[in-house]
Every structure is written in structure tokens, then in C-alpha cells.
Design an enzyme around this catalytic site. Structure first.
Site, PDB file in Angstrom:
ATOM      1  N   SER A   1      85.423  28.067  54.394  1.00 49.40           N
ATOM      2  CA  SER A   1      84.004  28.393  54.227  1.00 49.40           C
ATOM      3  C   SER A   1      83.751  28.612  52.746  1.00 49.40           C
ATOM      4  O   SER A   1      84.664  28.982  51.992  1.00 49.40           O
ATOM      5  CB  SER A   1      83.656  29.672  55.000  1.00 49.40           C
ATOM      6  OG  SER A   1      82.369  30.146  54.658  1.00 49.40           O
TER       7      SER A   1
ATOM      8  N   TYR B   1      85.769  38.385  57.278  1.00 49.82           N
ATOM      9  CA  TYR B   1      85.515  36.940  57.276  1.00 49.82           C
ATOM     10  C   TYR B   1      85.742  36.369  55.885  1.00 49.82           C
ATOM     11  O   TYR B   1      86.430  35.351  55.723  1.00 49.82           O
ATOM     12  CB  TYR B   1      84.079  36.669  57.739  1.00 49.82           C
ATOM     13  CG  TYR B   1      83.744  35.199  57.847  1.00 49.82           C
ATOM     14  CD1 TYR B   1      84.162  34.462  58.942  1.00 49.82           C
ATOM     15  CD2 TYR B   1      83.009  34.557  56.856  1.00 49.82           C
ATOM     16  CE1 TYR B   1      83.861  33.107  59.056  1.00 49.82           C
ATOM     17  CE2 TYR B   1      82.701  33.207  56.958  1.00 49.82           C
ATOM     18  CZ  TYR B   1      83.123  32.486  58.063  1.00 49.82           C
ATOM     19  OH  TYR B   1      82.829  31.150  58.160  1.00 49.82           O
TER      20      TYR B   1
END
Length: 257
Positions: free
Chosen positions: A148, A164
């Protein structure tokens, strides 16, 4: 070899985790269109059945495997089921992931373990299982880790997803490290770093920051249904045979400004 031949994937077996919906399903569509035999895994049998029906309606051969990657003892069984149907795994797309939002100072222990366990531990254990049972013996393979842009930078001031961000940074460096080790086996390992795409996981976050992201991005848009398809085909094919250890941001240019 001509350019069209470089991108062909006829007969290759691709395993896509988290392949029943969202970005995973979109990438499965792309790989199937280029000739892959598809294996999609996820936790929910009903979502897998729906995805299988959708993919088979497009003319693709599909095997579904219900599997909870957070239970790492199930990983060898996932590979067993694939190898009962197909002779090997040529392409592994590590797409399954989780997130949890809470301020870092109040972040629950269970949330940290859940996100790191799925996004990092399971990704490594599955890559290791596929590599040693399939890719190393056949001296060929493509591993594509879905990281990401969160792994390339810190979070926005109103976003609290410390686990995350940490996990996706780990995936970026894992990609470099394992590519260095497995290059001698002719295994390419690369990562895709999506920016903001509509998905079940990102829905709440997009409500908070979506307009600001669009305004800041050079292309003035968020990701759409087709925007990961080209890059996953490229990294799965021989067109990328001289590329390994890299992380490609697919984010409308926001990580570049």
C-alpha cells in the site's frame, strides 16, 4: 519473443488470496483474461461461490478454497488443495489483508496482533510454502505482494491505522529481502502499492479523506475497477522478467508530490 508473447499467461496457475471480492477479484479477472487458471481463497464460502460464478461466466477455470490465513496452521492445507487440482503454482498474489483504526496510544493488543498476523506473518508463511513446494523446484515463479502507499509514508493527521501502516511498510521491505534471496531460483518478487480504491476495507477512511485525496492527487481521481489490472498482468508475465524487489505505487501520483 514478441511483445504480445511477453504478456501471455496461457495455462499458468495463479493463486490469489482474498480473491473473492474487491481488488483481489479484479486482479483475478485480469489474470484469467490473460489465460491463467485461477485459484481464489478467502474465509467466506458464500463470497467465494459468488466470485466463482462470476469468473466462470467470463470463461475462466476457477478453483475456490475456503481458508483463514490468520490461522497459519491452515496454510499447508491451502497449498495441498491447489496441488490436488493443478501440477503447481506459477503466480502467487498475496492480497488478503486487514486493518483496524484506533489512536496509537489506545491501540488494542488484539488489533495489533490481528493486522500484523495477517498482513505480514501469513504473507510470509504462504510465500515460503509456495516457494519451497512449487517455485523453487520448478525454478520459476512470480510473487506479487499487495502492499500500500501506506507502507511508503506516514498517515494523514486524522487517520489512526498504526498497525496497517507498519505492516505495509514491512511488506515493502519483505519484498526487497525475499527477492534478493530467491532471485537465484528465478523467482521474481515485487509489490503493488495501491492508493485509495473503493473497497469494503477503505469505505470508512474514504468518507473522511476521499475529497482531500482527489484534490491532492495529480490525476485528480481515486482508483477504479480497472486500475490494478494492467500492473498485475505485467508483474505476473515475462514482460517483467528483469524486475524484482520493486514496489510500484498505483495511486494517481499522490506519493510523488
Amino acid at each position: 519473443m514478441g511483445v504480445k508473447e511477453l504478456f501471455k499467461l496461457d495455462g499458468k496457475v495463479a493463486l490469489i488470496t482474498g480473491g473473492s471480492r474487491g481488488l483481489g477479484l479484479q486482479m483475478a479477472e485480469a489474470l484469467g483474461e490473460m489465460g491463467c487458471k485461477l485459484v481464489i481463497s478467502a474465509r467466506k464460502a458464500d463470497e467465494l461461490r459468488e466470485a466463482q460464478t462470476h469468473l466462470e461466466s467470463m470463461g475462466f477455470e476457477v478453483l475456490t478454497v475456503v481458508n483463514d490465513l490468520s490461522k497459519t496452521t491452515q496454510i499447508p492445507g491451502l497449498v495441498d488443495q491447489v496441488l490436488q487440482r493443478f501440477p503447481g503454482i506459477d503466480i502467487l498474489v498475496n492480497n488478503a489483508g486487514a486493518t483496524w483504526s484506533a489512536p496509537a496510544e489506545d491501540y488494542p493488543d488484539e488489533a495489533w496482533r490481528k493486522v500484523l498476523g495477517l498482513n505480514v506473518d501469513a504473507l510470509f508463511f504462504l510465500s515460503r510454502e509456495v516457494a519451497r513446494r512449487c517455485m523453487i523446484p520448478q525454478r520459476a515463479g512470480k510473487i506479487i505482494n499487495i502492499a500500500s502507499v501506506a507502507g511508503l509514508r506516514g498517515s494523514a493527521t486524522n487517520v489512526s491505522t498504526i498497525a496497517y501502516h507498519t505492516s505495509k511498510g514491512a511488506v515493502v521491505n519483505f519484498t526487497r529481502a525475499i527477492a534478493s534471496e530467491w532471485g537465484r531460483h528465478n523467482i521474481n518478487v515485487n509489490a503493488i502499492c495501491p492508493g485509495f480504491f473503493p473497497s469494503k476495507m477503505s469505505a470508512g477512511l474514504l468518507d473522511k479523506v476521499g475529497e482531500a485525496v482527489i484534490a491532492r492527487a495529480p490525476l485528480h481521481r481515486i482508483g477504479g475497477d480497472e486500475d490494478l489490472k494492467g500492473v498485475v498482468v505485467f508483474l505476473a508475465s515475462e514482460a517483467s522478467r528483469h524486475i524484482t524487489g520493486q514496489s510500484i505505487a498505483v495511486d494517481g501520483g499522490i506519493s510523488a508530490v
